[in-house]
Design a protein around this motif. Structure first.
Motif, PDB file in Angstrom:
ATOM      1  N   LEU A 155     -46.796  46.356  22.416  1.00  0.00           N
ATOM      2  CA  LEU A 155     -47.995  47.192  22.281  1.00  0.00           C
ATOM      3  C   LEU A 155     -47.692  48.516  21.576  1.00  0.00           C
ATOM      4  O   LEU A 155     -48.413  48.905  20.658  1.00  0.00           O
ATOM      5  CB  LEU A 155     -48.625  47.461  23.654  1.00  0.00           C
ATOM      6  CG  LEU A 155     -49.829  48.405  23.660  1.00  0.00           C
ATOM      7  CD1 LEU A 155     -50.975  47.815  22.833  1.00  0.00           C
ATOM      8  CD2 LEU A 155     -50.275  48.696  25.074  1.00  0.00           C
ATOM      9  N   ALA A 156     -46.652  49.216  21.989  1.00  0.00           N
ATOM     10  CA  ALA A 156     -46.346  50.522  21.381  1.00  0.00           C
ATOM     11  C   ALA A 156     -46.086  50.373  19.884  1.00  0.00           C
ATOM     12  O   ALA A 156     -46.600  51.147  19.078  1.00  0.00           O
ATOM     13  CB  ALA A 156     -45.157  51.174  22.075  1.00  0.00           C
ATOM     14  N   ALA A 157     -45.321  49.367  19.507  1.00  0.00           N
ATOM     15  CA  ALA A 157     -45.038  49.139  18.082  1.00  0.00           C
ATOM     16  C   ALA A 157     -46.317  48.790  17.327  1.00  0.00           C
ATOM     17  O   ALA A 157     -46.526  49.253  16.205  1.00  0.00           O
ATOM     18  CB  ALA A 157     -44.002  48.031  17.923  1.00  0.00           C
ATOM     19  N   ASP A 158     -47.189  47.982  17.942  1.00  0.00           N
ATOM     20  CA  ASP A 158     -48.462  47.637  17.307  1.00  0.00           C
ATOM     21  C   ASP A 158     -49.322  48.879  17.095  1.00  0.00           C
ATOM     22  O   ASP A 158     -49.941  49.043  16.040  1.00  0.00           O
ATOM     23  CB  ASP A 158     -49.244  46.624  18.149  1.00  0.00           C
ATOM     24  CG  ASP A 158     -48.618  45.235  18.154  1.00  0.00           C
ATOM     25  OD1 ASP A 158     -47.722  44.974  17.316  1.00  0.00           O
ATOM     26  OD2 ASP A 158     -49.026  44.422  19.006  1.00  0.00           O
ATOM     27  N   LEU A 159     -49.380  49.752  18.109  1.00  0.00           N
ATOM     28  CA  LEU A 159     -50.179  50.976  17.985  1.00  0.00           C
ATOM     29  C   LEU A 159     -49.649  51.852  16.852  1.00  0.00           C
ATOM     30  O   LEU A 159     -50.419  52.389  16.054  1.00  0.00           O
ATOM     31  CB  LEU A 159     -50.176  51.752  19.301  1.00  0.00           C
ATOM     32  CG  LEU A 159     -50.985  51.125  20.435  1.00  0.00           C
ATOM     33  CD1 LEU A 159     -50.676  51.833  21.751  1.00  0.00           C
ATOM     34  CD2 LEU A 159     -52.473  51.188  20.132  1.00  0.00           C
ATOM     35  N   LEU A 160     -48.324  52.012  16.796  1.00  0.00           N
ATOM     36  CA  LEU A 160     -47.728  52.831  15.730  1.00  0.00           C
ATOM     37  C   LEU A 160     -48.000  52.213  14.360  1.00  0.00           C
ATOM     38  O   LEU A 160     -48.305  52.920  13.402  1.00  0.00           O
ATOM     39  CB  LEU A 160     -46.235  53.008  15.974  1.00  0.00           C
ATOM     40  CG  LEU A 160     -45.876  53.863  17.198  1.00  0.00           C
ATOM     41  CD1 LEU A 160     -44.390  53.758  17.514  1.00  0.00           C
ATOM     42  CD2 LEU A 160     -46.298  55.305  17.015  1.00  0.00           C
ATOM     43  N   ALA A 161     -47.948  50.872  14.271  1.00  0.00           N
ATOM     44  CA  ALA A 161     -48.218  50.187  12.999  1.00  0.00           C
ATOM     45  C   ALA A 161     -49.677  50.356  12.574  1.00  0.00           C
ATOM     46  O   ALA A 161     -49.980  50.345  11.385  1.00  0.00           O
ATOM     47  CB  ALA A 161     -47.862  48.709  13.122  1.00  0.00           C
TER      48      ALA A 161
END
Length: 121
Positions: free
Chosen positions: A70-76
Motif C-alpha cells: 500500500l505505501a509503495a502504491d500511494l507513493l507511486a
C-alpha cells in the motif's frame, strides 16, 4: 479456519473497506453497505477527504498487513514521502523533545484521504 456464511459491513470509508478485506477470506459472502454513492477517482466518502493524511508507524503496518504494498502504491500515485522524525516534537511530561524511534525514521506517505481510499478500493 471457521467459515462465516455472510458478513455485513456498514460504511465504505477506510475502516469499512479494511474490515471487508479482512473478512473476505473468512466469509462466503461479504456485503458492504454505504449510504452515499461510491466516489469516482480519488474522491472520498469522508468529509475530511481533501485534508492531508499521514500514515504513521502502527497504522501503516496494520494497513500494509491487509493491503501489501500500500505505501509503495500511494507513493507511486503521487503521495509525498514524509519523514516524521525530522518535523515533529512529542510532548513527554512537560518538556518537548525530538521523537526518536524506528517508526518515526521511516518514510510515511502523505496524501489525501481520497487517494488512500481509492487505492484500497
Amino acid at each position: 479456519m471457521v467459515r462465516i456464511e455472510q458478513a455485513v459491513v456498514i460504511g465504505a470509508s477506510l475502516a469499512g473497506l479494511a474490515t471487508a478485506a479482512v473478512l473476505a477470506p473468512r466469509a462466503r459472502r461479504v456485503t458492504l453497505i454505504e449510504a452515499r454513492p461510491a466516489p469516482s477517482g480519488t474522491a472520498s466518502i469522508a468529509p475530511q477527504g481533501p485534508a492531508p493524511h499521514l500514515l504513521l508507524g502502527g497504522g501503516r503496518d496494520a494497513l500494509e498487513a491487509i493491503y501489501p504494498g500500500l505505501a509503495a502504491d500511494l507513493l507511486a500515485k503521487g503521495a509525498s514521502p514524509a519523514c516524521p522524525a525530522n518535523r515533529r516534537l512529542w510532548y513527554h511530561g512537560y518538556r518537548a523533545r525530538p521523537h526518536d524511534d524506528a517508526y518515526a525514521r521511516q518514510v510515511a506517505p502523505l496524501c489525501t484521504r481520497g487517494l488512500l481510499e481509492s487505492t484500497v478500493r
